[in-house]
Design an enzyme around this catalytic site. Structure first.
Site, PDB file in Angstrom:
ATOM      1  N   GLU A   1       4.706  -5.321   7.089  1.00 51.53           N
ATOM      2  CA  GLU A   1       3.906  -4.332   7.820  1.00 51.53           C
ATOM      3  C   GLU A   1       4.381  -4.120   9.250  1.00 51.53           C
ATOM      4  O   GLU A   1       4.319  -3.016   9.784  1.00 51.53           O
ATOM      5  CB  GLU A   1       2.423  -4.746   7.846  1.00 51.53           C
ATOM      6  CG  GLU A   1       1.702  -4.611   6.509  1.00 51.53           C
ATOM      7  CD  GLU A   1       1.771  -5.850   5.629  1.00 51.53           C
ATOM      8  OE1 GLU A   1       2.655  -6.710   5.848  1.00 51.53           O
ATOM      9  OE2 GLU A   1       0.945  -5.958   4.708  1.00 51.53           O
TER      10      GLU A   1
ATOM     11  N   GLY B   1       0.582  -5.198   0.912  1.00 54.53           N
ATOM     12  CA  GLY B   1      -0.612  -5.277   0.066  1.00 54.53           C
ATOM     13  C   GLY B   1      -0.322  -5.863  -1.310  1.00 54.53           C
ATOM     14  O   GLY B   1      -1.211  -6.434  -1.944  1.00 54.53           O
TER      15      GLY B   1
ATOM     16  N   ALA C   1       0.859  -1.184   0.000  1.00 54.39           N
ATOM     17  CA  ALA C   1       0.000   0.000   0.000  1.00 54.39           C
ATOM     18  C   ALA C   1       0.897   1.237   0.000  1.00 54.39           C
ATOM     19  O   ALA C   1       2.045   1.184   0.460  1.00 54.39           O
ATOM     20  CB  ALA C   1      -0.894  -0.017   1.227  1.00 54.39           C
TER      21      ALA C   1
ATOM     22  N   GLU D   1      -0.548  -9.412  -0.845  1.00 53.54           N
ATOM     23  CA  GLU D   1      -1.963  -9.728  -0.567  1.00 53.54           C
ATOM     24  C   GLU D   1      -2.797  -9.746  -1.849  1.00 53.54           C
ATOM     25  O   GLU D   1      -3.641 -10.620  -2.023  1.00 53.54           O
ATOM     26  CB  GLU D   1      -2.530  -8.735   0.459  1.00 53.54           C
ATOM     27  CG  GLU D   1      -1.959  -8.995   1.858  1.00 53.54           C
ATOM     28  CD  GLU D   1      -2.305  -7.909   2.861  1.00 53.54           C
ATOM     29  OE1 GLU D   1      -2.096  -6.718   2.548  1.00 53.54           O
ATOM     30  OE2 GLU D   1      -2.787  -8.244   3.959  1.00 53.54           O
TER      31      GLU D   1
HETATM   32  C1  HXC Z   1       5.109   4.396  -1.159  1.00 52.47           C
HETATM   33  C2  HXC Z   1       7.048   3.419  -1.917  1.00 52.47           C
HETATM   34  C3  HXC Z   1       6.655   2.157  -1.409  1.00 52.47           C
HETATM   35  C4  HXC Z   1       5.374   2.090  -0.744  1.00 52.47           C
HETATM   36  C5  HXC Z   1       8.576   1.921  -2.329  1.00 52.47           C
HETATM   37  N1  HXC Z   1       8.252   3.216  -2.475  1.00 52.47           N
HETATM   38  N2  HXC Z   1       7.628   1.255  -1.678  1.00 52.47           N
HETATM   39  N3  HXC Z   1       6.298   4.511  -1.781  1.00 52.47           N
HETATM   40  N4  HXC Z   1       4.657   3.235  -0.631  1.00 52.47           N
HETATM   41  N5  HXC Z   1       4.883   0.957  -0.252  1.00 52.47           N
HETATM   42  C6  HXC Z   1       9.031   4.267  -3.142  1.00 52.47           C
HETATM   43  C7  HXC Z   1      10.237   4.682  -2.331  1.00 52.47           C
HETATM   44  O1  HXC Z   1       9.893   5.620  -1.335  1.00 52.47           O
HETATM   45  C8  HXC Z   1      11.127   5.286  -3.394  1.00 52.47           C
HETATM   46  O2  HXC Z   1      10.672   6.586  -3.708  1.00 52.47           O
HETATM   47  C9  HXC Z   1      10.844   4.402  -4.607  1.00 52.47           C
HETATM   48  O3  HXC Z   1       9.590   3.756  -4.351  1.00 52.47           O
HETATM   49  C10 HXC Z   1      11.907   3.330  -4.805  1.00 52.47           C
HETATM   50  O4  HXC Z   1      12.047   2.630  -3.600  1.00 52.47           O
HETATM   51  P1  HXC Z   1      13.459   2.416  -2.856  1.00 52.47           P
HETATM   52  O5  HXC Z   1      13.158   2.167  -1.422  1.00 52.47           O
HETATM   53  O6  HXC Z   1      14.399   3.518  -3.190  1.00 52.47           O
HETATM   54  O7  HXC Z   1      13.962   1.084  -3.594  1.00 52.47           O
HETATM   55  P2  HXC Z   1      14.885  -0.062  -3.000  1.00 52.47           P
HETATM   56  O8  HXC Z   1      16.026   0.506  -2.218  1.00 52.47           O
HETATM   57  O9  HXC Z   1      15.183  -0.965  -4.139  1.00 52.47           O
HETATM   58  O10 HXC Z   1      13.956  -0.838  -1.940  1.00 52.47           O
HETATM   59  C11 HXC Z   1      12.815  -1.516  -2.396  1.00 52.47           C
HETATM   60  C12 HXC Z   1      11.928  -1.902  -1.187  1.00 52.47           C
HETATM   61  C13 HXC Z   1      11.614  -0.636  -0.351  1.00 52.47           C
HETATM   62  C14 HXC Z   1      12.617  -2.948  -0.324  1.00 52.47           C
HETATM   63  C15 HXC Z   1      10.654  -2.524  -1.778  1.00 52.47           C
HETATM   64  O11 HXC Z   1      11.146   0.383  -1.238  1.00 52.47           O
HETATM   65  C16 HXC Z   1      10.569  -0.849   0.708  1.00 52.47           C
HETATM   66  O12 HXC Z   1      10.875  -1.417   1.759  1.00 52.47           O
HETATM   67  N6  HXC Z   1       9.346  -0.391   0.459  1.00 52.47           N
HETATM   68  C17 HXC Z   1       8.251  -0.471   1.421  1.00 52.47           C
HETATM   69  C18 HXC Z   1       7.705  -1.861   1.476  1.00 52.47           C
HETATM   70  C19 HXC Z   1       6.604  -2.000   2.527  1.00 52.47           C
HETATM   71  O13 HXC Z   1       6.829  -1.715   3.714  1.00 52.47           O
HETATM   72  N7  HXC Z   1       5.433  -2.409   2.087  1.00 52.47           N
HETATM   73  C20 HXC Z   1       4.267  -2.583   2.964  1.00 52.47           C
HETATM   74  C21 HXC Z   1       3.439  -1.323   2.932  1.00 52.47           C
HETATM   75  S1  HXC Z   1       2.132  -1.433   4.086  1.00 52.47           S
HETATM   76  P3  HXC Z   1      11.710   7.803  -3.842  1.00 52.47           P
HETATM   77  O14 HXC Z   1      10.820   8.994  -4.034  1.00 52.47           O
HETATM   78  O15 HXC Z   1      12.543   7.802  -2.592  1.00 52.47           O
HETATM   79  O16 HXC Z   1      12.508   7.461  -5.068  1.00 52.47           O
HETATM   80  C22 HXC Z   1       0.976  -2.358   3.331  1.00 52.47           C
HETATM   81  C23 HXC Z   1      -0.261  -2.575   4.153  1.00 52.47           C
HETATM   82  C24 HXC Z   1      -1.311  -3.193   3.327  1.00 52.47           C
HETATM   83  O17 HXC Z   1       1.117  -2.779   2.236  1.00 52.47           O
HETATM   84  C25 HXC Z   1      -2.493  -3.431   4.187  1.00 52.47           C
HETATM   85  C26 HXC Z   1      -3.744  -3.157   3.454  1.00 52.47           C
HETATM   86  C27 HXC Z   1      -3.924  -1.707   3.235  1.00 52.47           C
END
Ligand code: HXC
Length: 258
Positions: free
Chosen positions: A132, A109, A65, A112
């Site tokens: 998460e 997500g 998400a 999911e």
């Molecule tokens: C918003 C995101 C994002 C996310 C990545 N980005 N994931 N933005 N929401 N979920 C953005 C980063 O901020 C970054 O933007 C760009 O994408 C590239 O990501 P990087 O982190 O620079 O890439 P990398 O170093 O290769 O790392 C990849 C990654 C990391 C490991 C996937 O991005 C990461 O940990 N992302 C978050 C993953 C996460 O926690 N997902 C769960 C979300 S909660 P900029 O502007 O800096 O270039 C969820 C809850 C769902 O999903 C429940 C139902 C609603």
């Protein structure tokens, strides 16, 4: 139909939906989930379409998400809008087969929605996880339930409590994905599989999907009874007559989806 955050392409009997927010690794924004719901509705109503492939980019199926969008949300807002059920549930309600073709990250997500699809074909670069916990939340789109059903309590609990990502190889061994395919071949293979499914009798395909999904909702005895009724009802279709006549006559069946 054109969209801001995804691409919907129709290729004869199948549709391919490609999540398309590359700058944020296909983070699932409100707009994206609404558009995904609309794209699926379009495919549901298009009689030419027999199966759908849902995919992302080489680097990410979807990294979860959109954190930027949800970080300031209050409990009241989350509750009132029933965050996130409304548009996300379009995938689990979709009656035609839908295959997730996953390359790169499928996190939170993202994992999911892949699990809401009927099965996952993964590239050898795919990484699956429910991170998460590291954001101070828990999975909210079925992750604790579908992952546990798919891979069992031990591995699901470890992944959800630690946020550890697993590789495509580990995901295949654990039963999360049906097959691992070299990254360069993933899309073609997913489309080939979808086209194969779309070529079978649609009523039978939809019934088979419904019956398998019933296994998650009911007891074995009730599920077997449900399956038997559906099985019997296939004898009311023209396609059953055609399928069996073609076998006996040693020719290919021509299904009319009736
Ligand atoms: C918003 C995101 C994002 C996310 C990545 N980005 N994931 N933005 N929401 N979920 C953005 C980063 O901020 C970054 O933007 C760009 O994408 C590239 O990501 P990087 O982190 O620079 O890439 P990398 O170093 O290769 O790392 C990849 C990654 C990391 C490991 C996937 O991005 C990461 O940990 N992302 C978050 C993953 C996460 O926690 N997902 C769960 C979300 S909660 P900029 O502007 O800096 O270039 C969820 C809850 C769902 O999903 C429940 C139902 C609603």
């Amino acid at each position: 139909m054109t969209f801001e955050t995804l691409i919907l392409e129709k290729k004869a009997t199948i549709a391919v939906i490609t999540l398309n927010r590359p700058a944020v690794l296909n983070a699932l924004s409100n707009t994206l989930t609404k558009e995904l719901g609309a794209a699926l509705q379009d495919c549901a109503h298009d009689e030419a379409i027999g199966a759908v492939v849902l995919t992302g980019s080489e680097k990410a199926f979807a990294a979860g998400a959109d954190i930027g969008e949800m970080k300031d949300k209050t409990y009241t807002e989350a509750y009132l809008e029933d965050f996130i059920t409304t548009s996300w549930e379009e995938i689990s309600k979709f009656r035609k087969p839908i295959i997730a073709a996953v390359s790169g990250f499928a996190l939170g997500g993202g994992n999911e929605i892949a699990m809401m699809c009927d099965f996952i074909l993964a590239s050898d670069t795919a990484k699956f996880g429910q991170p998460e916990i590291s954001l101070g939340i828990i999975p909210g789109a079925g992750g604790t339930q579908r992952l546990t059903h798919a891979i069992g309590k031990a591995k699901a609990m470890e992944m959800i409590l630690t946020g550890r990502m697993i590789s495509a190889e580990e995901a295949e061994k654990a039963g999360l994905v049906s097959r691992v395919i070299p990254a360069a071949e993933l899309q073609a293979e997913a489309e080939k599989v979808a086209t194969k499914i779309a070529g079978f009798s649609r009523p039978s395909v939809l019934m088979a999907k419904e019956a398998v999904n019933k296994a998650f909702e009911t007891t074995l005895a009730e599920g077997v009874k449900f399956e038997r009724r559906l099985f019997q009802s296939t004898f009311a279709t023209e396609d059953q007559k055609e399928g069996m006549a073609a076998f006996v006559e040693k020719r290919k069946p021509v299904f009319k989806h009736r």
